[in-house]
Design a protein around this motif. Structure first.
Motif, short mmCIF file in Angstrom:
data_model
loop_
_atom_site.label_atom_id
_atom_site.label_comp_id
_atom_site.label_asym_id
_atom_site.label_seq_id
_atom_site.Cartn_x
_atom_site.Cartn_y
_atom_site.Cartn_z
N ILE A 184 0.85 -1.21 0.00
CA ILE A 184 0.00 0.00 0.00
C ILE A 184 0.88 1.24 0.00
CG2 ILE A 184 -1.71 1.37 1.28
CD1 ILE A 184 -2.76 -1.18 2.55
N VAL A 185 1.85 1.28 0.91
CA VAL A 185 2.65 2.50 1.06
C VAL A 185 3.59 2.70 -0.13
CG1 VAL A 185 4.53 1.63 2.56
CG2 VAL A 185 3.74 4.00 2.78
N LEU A 186 4.16 1.61 -0.65
CA LEU A 186 5.00 1.75 -1.85
C LEU A 186 4.18 2.22 -3.04
CD1 LEU A 186 7.38 -1.36 -1.60
CD2 LEU A 186 8.06 1.04 -1.47
N TYR A 187 2.93 1.76 -3.12
CA TYR A 187 2.03 2.19 -4.20
C TYR A 187 1.74 3.69 -4.09
CZ TYR A 187 -2.17 2.67 -7.08
OH TYR A 187 -3.08 3.09 -8.01
N ILE A 188 1.39 4.14 -2.87
CA ILE A 188 1.09 5.56 -2.68
C ILE A 188 2.29 6.42 -3.08
CG2 ILE A 188 0.53 7.37 -0.99
CD1 ILE A 188 -1.06 5.21 0.60
N ILE A 189 3.49 6.03 -2.62
CA ILE A 189 4.69 6.81 -2.94
C ILE A 189 4.95 6.81 -4.45
CG2 ILE A 189 7.15 7.18 -2.46
CD1 ILE A 189 6.69 5.56 0.18
N SER A 190 4.70 5.68 -5.10
CA SER A 190 4.90 5.62 -6.56
C SER A 190 3.93 6.55 -7.29
CB SER A 190 4.73 4.18 -7.08
OG SER A 190 3.35 3.82 -7.15
N GLN A 191 2.77 6.79 -6.69
CA GLN A 191 1.76 7.65 -7.31
C GLN A 191 2.00 9.14 -7.04
OE1 GLN A 191 -0.80 6.29 -9.41
NE2 GLN A 191 0.69 4.65 -9.11
N ILE A 192 2.46 9.48 -5.82
CA ILE A 192 2.58 10.91 -5.49
C ILE A 192 4.03 11.41 -5.47
CG2 ILE A 192 0.44 10.78 -4.14
CD1 ILE A 192 2.11 11.24 -1.60
N SER A 193 5.00 10.51 -5.59
CA SER A 193 6.44 10.78 -5.60
C SER A 193 6.99 10.98 -4.19
CB SER A 193 6.80 12.00 -6.46
OG SER A 193 6.70 13.20 -5.69
N THR A 194 8.33 11.01 -4.11
CA THR A 194 8.99 11.13 -2.80
C THR A 194 8.87 12.55 -2.24
OG1 THR A 194 11.07 11.50 -3.97
CG2 THR A 194 10.67 9.27 -3.16
N GLY A 195 8.33 13.47 -3.03
CA GLY A 195 8.12 14.83 -2.52
C GLY A 195 6.66 15.20 -2.42
N GLY A 196 5.79 14.24 -2.68
CA GLY A 196 4.36 14.52 -2.78
C GLY A 196 3.67 14.97 -1.51
N ALA A 197 4.30 14.71 -0.35
CA ALA A 197 3.67 15.11 0.92
C ALA A 197 4.55 16.09 1.70
CB ALA A 197 3.37 13.88 1.77
N THR A 198 5.51 16.71 1.02
CA THR A 198 6.41 17.66 1.68
C THR A 198 5.62 18.81 2.31
OG1 THR A 198 8.15 17.08 0.11
CG2 THR A 198 8.44 19.13 1.33
N GLY A 199 5.93 19.08 3.57
CA GLY A 199 5.25 20.17 4.28
C GLY A 199 3.98 19.75 5.00
N TYR A 200 3.61 18.48 4.86
CA TYR A 200 2.35 18.00 5.45
C TYR A 200 2.59 16.96 6.54
CZ TYR A 200 -0.08 19.96 1.37
OH TYR A 200 -0.56 20.80 0.40
N PHE A 201 1.64 16.88 7.46
CA PHE A 201 1.50 15.73 8.35
C PHE A 201 0.34 14.94 7.76
CE2 PHE A 201 2.35 13.46 12.16
CZ PHE A 201 3.54 13.99 12.65
N VAL A 202 0.56 13.66 7.47
CA VAL A 202 -0.45 12.87 6.76
C VAL A 202 -1.24 11.98 7.70
CG1 VAL A 202 -0.79 11.10 4.98
CG2 VAL A 202 0.95 12.87 4.64
N GLU A 203 -2.56 12.04 7.59
CA GLU A 203 -3.40 11.05 8.28
C GLU A 203 -3.85 10.03 7.25
OE1 GLU A 203 -7.66 10.37 10.54
OE2 GLU A 203 -6.77 12.37 10.66
#
Length: 466
Positions: A184-203
């Motif tokens: 699941i987590v590798l899939y999410i990262i592949s979709q949004i990239s390694t910078g896709g959540a920069t600046g955020y706290f993710v729930e």
């Protein structure tokens, strides 16, 4: 007034003060310490003649530098031995609880916190280690800090922090056979990239996330860092409460009832507003594997490495450099690629559930002759449980050996290094150049994909063997 997110509720409760136009002063409930980022911090305290403000809120364990074989002997590597000894010396001098080598509670800091009940919902938790986000799986604000910040927390039990933005990533639906939290987590990262959540706290939310065990949730939050997030978190529910209950340092008696009532108020309100929302479908996810040199370069194991033309122009140079390092070509199939090493362990996948899954899969089969496998429990408690459940015997019959706990081959700070040019399928969290040893080539995957690969000797889709 709009409802509050899980993050809002915990953050607001822990703000001691706000600097006008600047950061907040945040109270820290738990400070976890290991041997790599603490020596300079303790040195700073000594130089200023300051004590540790709350030694009772501080817990230490050596994990990065420790060997995973013959732990009863002195540590062979000089720097590693120095760092581990320094941690012991500092903890004794400042009255900090340390679970040293061979202590029944020793292990990777992000494995022992949860299993001892030190990690609890609603807390603020820090450690001089980026993967502190693991503890967010309990519904806590947990994040990594730098060495100067380690000193700040030791001295004051507080930290200056700029409030991050909030993001909710929902995964809805039912996971397919052979798909684990790691996928699941590798899939999410592949979709949004390694910078896709920069600046955020993710729930992380949604039915697929709620269906996961605590071990699975920890894997997801552990790797929230790999999408650039400040941290990851999952709202506490009955699964969380059941996991914490009865653990060594969990609340007891009436205090337990009081805490549970508090924890049940933590989940994000129905009308809470996030700065950003993303949703993924569970059925789109298959067992994942990385092909490049960052965790975002991942594909479903049955897929082919993308063609250069399909990569964004801005990242094509990095993409080509990555493939050259890995010795792969654009358009290659991943299934069938040769592998030399398989590593199961780390703060991502070194828990009892991971070892169980691996052992279940290899039971009655035999390890491929070309594979060197390192199966490393995340803690002494995981090792003990693996023994008691008969997992060691299952592994040994299949040609595997259960090592002793530690960070091991996750980061090449100890003796477990992948040799130059060799390929490793690893259940850890990072596949950067040289991460597992100078010139090592790492492919990240789940314990099931690692197990299938260890049996076949080449990259294998675990679903073909289930």
């Amino acid at each position: 007034m709009a409802g509050k997110t899980l993050f809002d509720k915990i953050w607001e409760k822990h703000v001691v003060d706000n600097v006008a136009g600047g950061p907040s002063v945040l109270y820290i409930d738990r400070h976890l310490v290991h041997e790599v980022t603490s020596p300079q911090a303790f040195g700073g305290l000594k130089a200023r003649g300051i004590k540790v403000r709350r030694p009772d809120k501080t817990v230490a364990t050596p994990d990065h530098n420790i060997p995973t074989m013959e732990q009863h002997l002195p540590i062979h590597d000089e720097l590693s031995r120095f760092q581990v000894n320094k941690l012991k010396e500092n903890c004794e001098a400042y009255g900090v609880q340390m679970y040293g080598l061979n202590h029944p509670y020793n292990g990777i800091v992000h494995v022992i916190g949860p299993e001892l009940g030190i990690t609890q919902p609603g807390m603020t938790i820090v450690c001089g280690d980026s993967h502190t986000s693991t503890h967010g799986a309990f519904g806590s604000i947990a994040f990594g800090i730098g060495t100067s910040e380690v000193e700040m927390v030791l001295a004051t039990q507080c930290l200056m922090q700029t409030r991050p933005k909030t993001m909710r990533i929902s995964v809805e639906g039912q996971l397919k056979k052979g798909v684990l939290a790691k996928d699941i987590v590798l899939y999410i990262i592949s979709q949004i990239s390694t910078g896709g959540a920069t600046g955020y706290f993710v729930e992380f939310a949604g039915s697929a996330i709620r269906s996961l065990s605590m071990e699975g949730r920890m894997t997801i939050c552990n790797m929230s860092i790999e999408m650039g997030a400040r941290g990851g978190m999952i709202a506490p529910d009955d699964t969380t409460i059941e996991y914490v209950k009865g653990r060594e340092f969990a609340p007891k008696g009436t205090e337990w009832d009081k805490k549970v009532a508090e924890w049940k108020q933590l989940p994000s309100d129905a009308d809470a507003v996030f700065d950003k929302e993303l949703t993924f479908k569970a059925e789109d996810i298959e067992p994942m594997i990385t092909y490049g040199t960052n965790p975002g370069m991942g594909i479903g194991v049955s897929h082919h490495i993308p063609e250069v033309k399909d990569i964004e122009a801005a990242t094509q140079t990095t993409f080509k450099k990555s493939l050259a390092y890995m010795g792969f070509d654009a358009g290659d199939a991943m299934i069938g690629k040769k592998v030399d090493y398989v590593f199961v362990g780390s703060c991502t996948n070194g828990r009892i559930e991971d070892l169980r899954l691996f052992a279940q899969f290899v039971k009655g089969k035999k390890k491929a002759d070309n594979i060197t496998a390192w199966i490393v429990p995340g803690s002494k408690q995981v090792e003990k449980q693996a023994e008691e459940e008969g997992l060691r015997e299952v592994l040994e019959e299949a040609g595997f050996y259960l090592r002793q706990p530690g960070c091991s081959a996750c980061l090449a700070m100890n003796d477990d290094k992948i040799p130059e040019g060799k390929y490793a399928v690893s259940t850890s969290n990072r596949n950067f150049e040289g991460r597992q040893g100078p010139g090592a080539r790492t492919m990240l995957a789940s314990p099931l994909t690692a197990a299938a690969t260890a049996i076949k000797g080449v990259i294998t889709d675990p679903r073909s063997m289930l």
